[in-house]
Design a protein around this motif. Structure first.
Motif, short mmCIF file in Angstrom:
data_model
loop_
_atom_site.label_atom_id
_atom_site.label_comp_id
_atom_site.label_asym_id
_atom_site.label_seq_id
_atom_site.Cartn_x
_atom_site.Cartn_y
_atom_site.Cartn_z
N THR A 64 73.02 -27.97 12.60
CA THR A 64 71.68 -28.22 12.07
C THR A 64 71.49 -29.70 11.75
O THR A 64 70.44 -30.28 12.06
CB THR A 64 71.43 -27.38 10.81
OG1 THR A 64 71.52 -26.00 11.14
CG2 THR A 64 70.07 -27.67 10.22
N ALA A 65 72.49 -30.31 11.15
CA ALA A 65 72.40 -31.73 10.81
C ALA A 65 72.26 -32.59 12.06
O ALA A 65 71.46 -33.54 12.09
CB ALA A 65 73.62 -32.16 10.00
N LEU A 66 73.03 -32.27 13.10
CA LEU A 66 72.95 -33.03 14.34
C LEU A 66 71.58 -32.86 15.00
O LEU A 66 70.99 -33.83 15.51
CB LEU A 66 74.06 -32.59 15.30
CG LEU A 66 75.48 -33.02 14.93
CD1 LEU A 66 76.49 -32.34 15.86
CD2 LEU A 66 75.63 -34.53 15.01
N LEU A 67 71.08 -31.63 15.01
CA LEU A 67 69.77 -31.38 15.62
C LEU A 67 68.65 -32.09 14.86
O LEU A 67 67.73 -32.65 15.46
CB LEU A 67 69.50 -29.88 15.68
CG LEU A 67 70.34 -29.07 16.68
CD1 LEU A 67 70.05 -27.59 16.56
CD2 LEU A 67 70.09 -29.55 18.12
N ASN A 68 68.74 -32.07 13.53
CA ASN A 68 67.73 -32.77 12.72
C ASN A 68 67.76 -34.27 12.99
O ASN A 68 66.71 -34.90 13.17
CB ASN A 68 67.96 -32.49 11.24
CG ASN A 68 67.60 -31.08 10.84
OD1 ASN A 68 66.83 -30.40 11.52
ND2 ASN A 68 68.17 -30.60 9.75
N LEU A 227 73.47 -37.76 5.70
CA LEU A 227 73.48 -37.06 4.43
C LEU A 227 74.65 -36.08 4.36
O LEU A 227 75.29 -35.92 3.31
CB LEU A 227 72.16 -36.31 4.22
CG LEU A 227 70.89 -37.16 4.16
CD1 LEU A 227 69.68 -36.27 3.89
CD2 LEU A 227 71.01 -38.23 3.10
N LEU A 228 74.94 -35.42 5.47
CA LEU A 228 76.06 -34.48 5.51
C LEU A 228 77.38 -35.21 5.26
O LEU A 228 78.22 -34.74 4.48
CB LEU A 228 76.09 -33.78 6.86
CG LEU A 228 77.16 -32.70 7.06
CD1 LEU A 228 76.60 -31.54 7.88
CD2 LEU A 228 78.39 -33.27 7.78
N ILE A 229 77.56 -36.36 5.89
CA ILE A 229 78.80 -37.13 5.68
C ILE A 229 78.89 -37.61 4.24
O ILE A 229 79.97 -37.59 3.62
CB ILE A 229 78.85 -38.31 6.66
CG1 ILE A 229 78.97 -37.78 8.10
CG2 ILE A 229 80.01 -39.24 6.34
CD1 ILE A 229 78.85 -38.87 9.16
N SER A 230 77.76 -38.03 3.69
CA SER A 230 77.75 -38.46 2.29
C SER A 230 78.13 -37.32 1.35
O SER A 230 78.89 -37.52 0.39
CB SER A 230 76.36 -39.00 1.92
OG SER A 230 76.29 -39.34 0.55
N ASN A 231 77.64 -36.11 1.63
CA ASN A 231 77.98 -34.96 0.80
C ASN A 231 79.46 -34.61 0.90
O ASN A 231 80.08 -34.17 -0.08
CB ASN A 231 77.13 -33.75 1.21
CG ASN A 231 75.66 -33.94 0.88
OD1 ASN A 231 75.31 -34.69 -0.03
ND2 ASN A 231 74.79 -33.27 1.61
N LEU A 232 80.05 -34.81 2.09
CA LEU A 232 81.47 -34.52 2.26
C LEU A 232 82.32 -35.44 1.38
O LEU A 232 83.37 -35.04 0.87
CB LEU A 232 81.88 -34.70 3.72
CG LEU A 232 81.42 -33.62 4.70
CD1 LEU A 232 81.77 -34.02 6.13
CD2 LEU A 232 82.06 -32.27 4.37
N GLY A 233 81.87 -36.68 1.22
CA GLY A 233 82.64 -37.63 0.42
C GLY A 233 82.32 -37.59 -1.05
O GLY A 233 82.93 -38.33 -1.83
N ALA A 234 81.38 -36.74 -1.45
CA ALA A 234 80.96 -36.70 -2.85
C ALA A 234 81.71 -35.65 -3.66
O ALA A 234 81.47 -35.52 -4.86
CB ALA A 234 79.46 -36.45 -2.95
N GLY A 235 82.60 -34.89 -3.02
CA GLY A 235 83.32 -33.85 -3.74
C GLY A 235 84.39 -34.40 -4.66
O GLY A 235 84.74 -35.58 -4.63
N TYR A 236 84.94 -33.49 -5.48
CA TYR A 236 85.99 -33.90 -6.42
C TYR A 236 87.26 -34.30 -5.68
O TYR A 236 87.95 -35.25 -6.06
CB TYR A 236 86.30 -32.75 -7.38
CG TYR A 236 87.37 -33.06 -8.39
CD1 TYR A 236 87.11 -33.91 -9.48
CD2 TYR A 236 88.66 -32.54 -8.25
CE1 TYR A 236 88.10 -34.20 -10.40
CE2 TYR A 236 89.66 -32.83 -9.17
CZ TYR A 236 89.37 -33.65 -10.24
OH TYR A 236 90.36 -33.96 -11.15
N ALA A 237 87.60 -33.58 -4.61
CA ALA A 237 88.78 -33.90 -3.81
C ALA A 237 88.37 -33.89 -2.34
O ALA A 237 88.60 -32.92 -1.62
CB ALA A 237 89.90 -32.89 -4.07
#
Length: 274
Positions: A64-68, A227-237
């Protein structure tokens, strides 16, 4: 002496090339390693790319992220090329007393940082949402509309149009073409290198756009690849192997567009008309 200078030149260029390409190589290598190996700075390829890819697909809606992102980038590029080229053509071909004043105002808009426009833009689209929700907040249209042309592209096309053979325009008019026909049938095919250069710049900018989509897109269904990549790096670990895998995938479309059109890009940036 000449051979020594040539050898030193090649050595210097080799070092600069390695420094330039090293981040890209490290990104690819890291996508094949586990997160712990990435944090250790491992420079050896691993065997965990497929595992990282499965984890990425299982934890995110990558498709979905790629298509958007693709939809935003393609539509923005098409609109930007058509609008900016028409504006650049008009500013150069048609003369009037207010032409230079309007063009200078457009150029001055390049001095306004986007940070100063975020709040007015958001409030503008918030008001539009009440009347036309299809192009309001949390829609892909809200990302496309503010970026469907830029002052730089208009300037770029006007400068390129200065080298356009005026005899072709006169010949088209004498053959009975109206101004729109001259633009579509003569100007656009002749300026294909300029269009190619502008397409690469616009596509890359739209694909990598982060700040405005972060503000205006609010649901997971409308998320883009930055945004998806940013969310991946925003986690606790964060899992850096998965993050690097996502970055590699996100880089492929822009790299493909550039390598396919690189010859036209160089010619277009030099302002050549063939």
């Amino acid at each position: 002496m000449h051979k020594i200078k040539r050898s030193l030149t090649y050595i210097f260029l080799s070092i600069v090339s390695f420094v330039s390409i090293f981040p890209f190589l490290w990104m690819i290598i890291s996508s094949t390693n586990k997160s712990v190996d990435v944090t250790k700075g491992s420079l050896l390829p691993g065997t965990h790319f497929m595992e990282n890819l499965r984890n990425l697909l299982n934890t995110t809606d990558l498709t979905t992220a790629l298509l958007n992102s693709a939809q935003i980038a393609v539509i923005t590029t098409i609109l930007a090329l058509f609008i900016a080229s028409m504006a650049g053509y008009g500013f150069q071909v048609f003369r009037s007393k207010s032409r230079d004043i309007v063009f200078n105002i457009i150029l001055l808009s390049m001095m306004i940082p986007f940070a100063a426009l975020m709040v007015p833009l958001y409030r503008f689209f918030a008001q539009i949402s009440k009347v036309a929700p299809a192009i309001g907040i949390d829609t892909l249209s809200a990302v496309i509309l503010p970026t469907m042309t830029t002052a730089f592209l208009i300037f770029f096309f006007r400068q390129s149009t200065k080298m356009f053979p005026k005899d072709l325009l006169e010949a088209g008019r004498m053959d009975g073409l109206n101004e729109l026909g001259v633009f579509i049938k003569i100007y656009m095919p002749t300026m294909k290198t300029t269009y190619a250069a502008a397409a690469i710049i616009t596509f890359m900018s739209s694909w990598n756009n982060y700040l405005w989509p972060l503000i205006v897109l609010q649901t997971p269904e409308n998320t883009t690849i930055p945004l998806l990549i940013s969310n991946l790096g925003a986690g606790y670990a964060p899992d850096y192997g998965v993050i690097m895998t996502a970055i590699v995938i996100a880089t492929i479309p822009t790299a493909a567009v550039f390598f396919i059109m690189q010859k036209h890009f160089v010619a277009g940036m030099m302002g050549s008309v063939k």
